[in-house]
Design a protein around this motif. Structure first.
Motif, PDB file in Angstrom:
ATOM      1  N   SER A  61       0.829  -1.196   0.000  1.00  0.00           N
ATOM      2  CA  SER A  61       0.000   0.000   0.000  1.00  0.00           C
ATOM      3  C   SER A  61       0.879   1.268   0.000  1.00  0.00           C
ATOM      4  N   PHE A  62       2.038   1.206   0.639  1.00  0.00           N
ATOM      5  CA  PHE A  62       2.977   2.334   0.642  1.00  0.00           C
ATOM      6  C   PHE A  62       3.494   2.588  -0.786  1.00  0.00           C
ATOM      7  N   ARG A  63       3.782   1.499  -1.512  1.00  0.00           N
ATOM      8  CA  ARG A  63       4.282   1.670  -2.897  1.00  0.00           C
ATOM      9  C   ARG A  63       3.218   2.342  -3.757  1.00  0.00           C
ATOM     10  N   LYS A  64       1.953   1.957  -3.530  1.00  0.00           N
ATOM     11  CA  LYS A  64       0.872   2.586  -4.304  1.00  0.00           C
ATOM     12  C   LYS A  64       0.802   4.080  -3.986  1.00  0.00           C
ATOM     13  N   PHE A  65       0.965   4.394  -2.697  1.00  0.00           N
ATOM     14  CA  PHE A  65       0.966   5.803  -2.274  1.00  0.00           C
ATOM     15  C   PHE A  65       2.088   6.561  -3.000  1.00  0.00           C
ATOM     16  N   ALA A  66       3.303   5.972  -3.027  1.00  0.00           N
ATOM     17  CA  ALA A  66       4.455   6.626  -3.667  1.00  0.00           C
ATOM     18  C   ALA A  66       4.219   6.790  -5.166  1.00  0.00           C
ATOM     19  N   GLU A  67       3.537   5.814  -5.775  1.00  0.00           N
ATOM     20  CA  GLU A  67       3.273   5.900  -7.220  1.00  0.00           C
ATOM     21  C   GLU A  67       2.341   7.063  -7.544  1.00  0.00           C
ATOM     22  N   LYS A  68       1.547   7.482  -6.568  1.00  0.00           N
ATOM     23  CA  LYS A  68       0.682   8.648  -6.804  1.00  0.00           C
ATOM     24  C   LYS A  68       1.426   9.940  -6.442  1.00  0.00           C
ATOM     25  N   TRP A  69       2.124   9.921  -5.289  1.00  0.00           N
ATOM     26  CA  TRP A  69       2.764  11.124  -4.751  1.00  0.00           C
ATOM     27  C   TRP A  69       3.916  11.611  -5.641  1.00  0.00           C
ATOM     28  N   ASN A  70       4.794  10.703  -6.073  1.00  0.00           N
ATOM     29  CA  ASN A  70       6.015  11.114  -6.771  1.00  0.00           C
ATOM     30  C   ASN A  70       5.758  11.710  -8.167  1.00  0.00           C
ATOM     31  N   PRO A  71       4.948  11.065  -9.022  1.00  0.00           N
ATOM     32  CA  PRO A  71       4.783  11.619 -10.376  1.00  0.00           C
ATOM     33  C   PRO A  71       4.138  13.001 -10.398  1.00  0.00           C
ATOM     34  N   ARG A  72       3.373  13.327  -9.359  1.00  0.00           N
ATOM     35  CA  ARG A  72       2.753  14.658  -9.402  1.00  0.00           C
ATOM     36  C   ARG A  72       3.682  15.743  -8.832  1.00  0.00           C
ATOM     37  N   GLY A  73       4.944  15.359  -8.558  1.00  0.00           N
ATOM     38  CA  GLY A  73       5.950  16.352  -8.154  1.00  0.00           C
ATOM     39  C   GLY A  73       6.208  16.399  -6.665  1.00  0.00           C
ATOM     40  N   GLY A  74       5.583  15.472  -5.900  1.00  0.00           N
ATOM     41  CA  GLY A  74       5.831  15.427  -4.452  1.00  0.00           C
ATOM     42  C   GLY A  74       5.353  16.682  -3.745  1.00  0.00           C
ATOM     43  N   GLY A  75       6.092  17.107  -2.734  1.00  0.00           N
ATOM     44  CA  GLY A  75       5.702  18.292  -1.963  1.00  0.00           C
ATOM     45  C   GLY A  75       6.614  18.424  -0.762  1.00  0.00           C
ATOM     46  N   THR A  76       6.174  19.232   0.193  1.00  0.00           N
ATOM     47  CA  THR A  76       6.973  19.405   1.405  1.00  0.00           C
ATOM     48  C   THR A  76       6.653  18.271   2.388  1.00  0.00           C
ATOM     49  N   LEU A  77       7.480  18.142   3.411  1.00  0.00           N
ATOM     50  CA  LEU A  77       7.214  17.120   4.435  1.00  0.00           C
ATOM     51  C   LEU A  77       5.904  17.441   5.164  1.00  0.00           C
ATOM     52  N   LYS A  78       5.668  18.724   5.387  1.00  0.00           N
ATOM     53  CA  LYS A  78       4.435  19.126   6.076  1.00  0.00           C
ATOM     54  C   LYS A  78       3.206  18.686   5.272  1.00  0.00           C
ATOM     55  N   GLU A  79       3.250  18.915   3.964  1.00  0.00           N
ATOM     56  CA  GLU A  79       2.127  18.503   3.101  1.00  0.00           C
ATOM     57  C   GLU A  79       1.966  16.989   3.127  1.00  0.00           C
ATOM     58  N   LEU A  80       3.096  16.306   3.054  1.00  0.00           N
ATOM     59  CA  LEU A  80       3.055  14.842   3.037  1.00  0.00           C
ATOM     60  C   LEU A  80       2.434  14.305   4.329  1.00  0.00           C
ATOM     61  N   LEU A  81       2.879  14.835   5.454  1.00  0.00           N
ATOM     62  CA  LEU A  81       2.363  14.331   6.745  1.00  0.00           C
ATOM     63  C   LEU A  81       0.875  14.634   6.913  1.00  0.00           C
ATOM     64  N   ALA A  82       0.438  15.774   6.358  1.00  0.00           N
ATOM     65  CA  ALA A  82      -0.998  16.094   6.446  1.00  0.00           C
ATOM     66  C   ALA A  82      -1.797  15.068   5.638  1.00  0.00           C
ATOM     67  N   ILE A  83      -1.305  14.676   4.468  1.00  0.00           N
ATOM     68  CA  ILE A  83      -2.015  13.692   3.631  1.00  0.00           C
ATOM     69  C   ILE A  83      -1.991  12.320   4.311  1.00  0.00           C
ATOM     70  N   ILE A  84      -0.837  11.956   4.858  1.00  0.00           N
ATOM     71  CA  ILE A  84      -0.722  10.656   5.532  1.00  0.00           C
ATOM     72  C   ILE A  84      -1.692  10.595   6.713  1.00  0.00           C
ATOM     73  N   ARG A  85      -1.790  11.664   7.424  1.00  0.00           N
ATOM     74  CA  ARG A  85      -2.645  11.708   8.610  1.00  0.00           C
ATOM     75  C   ARG A  85      -4.120  11.498   8.259  1.00  0.00           C
ATOM     76  N   GLU A  86      -4.501  11.990   7.079  1.00  0.00           N
ATOM     77  CA  GLU A  86      -5.903  11.815   6.637  1.00  0.00           C
ATOM     78  C   GLU A  86      -6.248  10.352   6.407  1.00  0.00           C
ATOM     79  N   GLY A  87      -5.210   9.570   6.042  1.00  0.00           N
ATOM     80  CA  GLY A  87      -5.458   8.134   5.841  1.00  0.00           C
ATOM     81  C   GLY A  87      -5.697   7.788   4.410  1.00  0.00           C
ATOM     82  N   PRO A  88      -5.744   6.453   4.137  1.00  0.00           N
ATOM     83  CA  PRO A  88      -5.858   6.015   2.747  1.00  0.00           C
ATOM     84  C   PRO A  88      -7.209   6.390   2.155  1.00  0.00           C
TER      85      PRO A  88
END
Ligand code: SF4
Ligand code: SF4
Length: 161
Positions: free
Chosen positions: A134-161
């Motif tokens: 499930s983490f790999r699927k998350f990375a496959e979505k996050w990386n191609p769209r250009g990623g973001g800051t750690l703060k943005e990433l943690l906010a998305i992770i916190r929301e859940g799948p």
């Protein structure tokens, strides 16, 4: 014989974590992820298979923070302070994909787990594989769209799948 609880693994290496680990620890401790999540730059030939994420324009790996004395932020001489909620890497260490596949540069234990302990490791190893998918699927979505800051990433992770 099983884990000696010697803490060598907690004081020797960075601990890779997954989004589910982050949600589980945050919900159990009440700590915001920014209190315990750090990143390190991805590097070739690493042992772990957690996907790297594009953070601030760089491929980075999610890890637990380390204390100023360079041990895991949750480590205390009495043991792990979040033991029931520790990351799957900690729960499955020092094994990799199966109990015959042991990965350790630090563990001094002559492993001969009893039936109960073996069953627990095997269950956690399966859960870890599932989380990694499930983490790999998350990375496959996050990386191609250009990623973001750690703060943005943690906010998305916190929301859940
Ligand atoms: S989370 Fe707990 S078990 Fe895992 S490295 Fe840190 S102190 Fe050790
Ligand atoms: S897994 Fe190995 S290194 Fe880690 S606490 Fe147990 S015996 Fe020590």
């Amino acid at each position: 014989m099983g884990c000696l609880r010697c803490g060598a693994c907690c004081t020797s290496f960075g601990v890779c974590i997954t989004p589910s680990d982050i949600r589980r620890i945050s919900s159990a401790t009440g700590l915001p992820p920014s209190e315990f999540v750090d990143t390190v730059q991805d590097y070739p030939g690493r042992e772990r298979t957690e996907p790297a994420l594009l953070i601030d324009g760089e491929m980075r790996i999610l890890v637990l923070k380390r204390s100023p004395s360079n041990v895991c932020t949750f480590y205390s001489p009495g043991g792990c302070r979040i033991y029931p909620h520790r990351p799957l890497l900690c729960r499955t260490y020092p094994f990799k994909k199966g109990m015959e596949d042991m990965l350790s540069r630090a563990c001094p234990c002559p492993w001969a787990p009893d039936e109960k302990e073996r069953a627990r490791y095997e269950k956690d190893l399966k859960e870890y594989e599932k989380e990694l998918k499930s983490f790999r699927k998350f990375a496959e979505k996050w990386n191609p769209r250009g990623g973001g800051t750690l703060k943005e990433l943690l906010a998305i992770i916190r929301e859940g799948p």
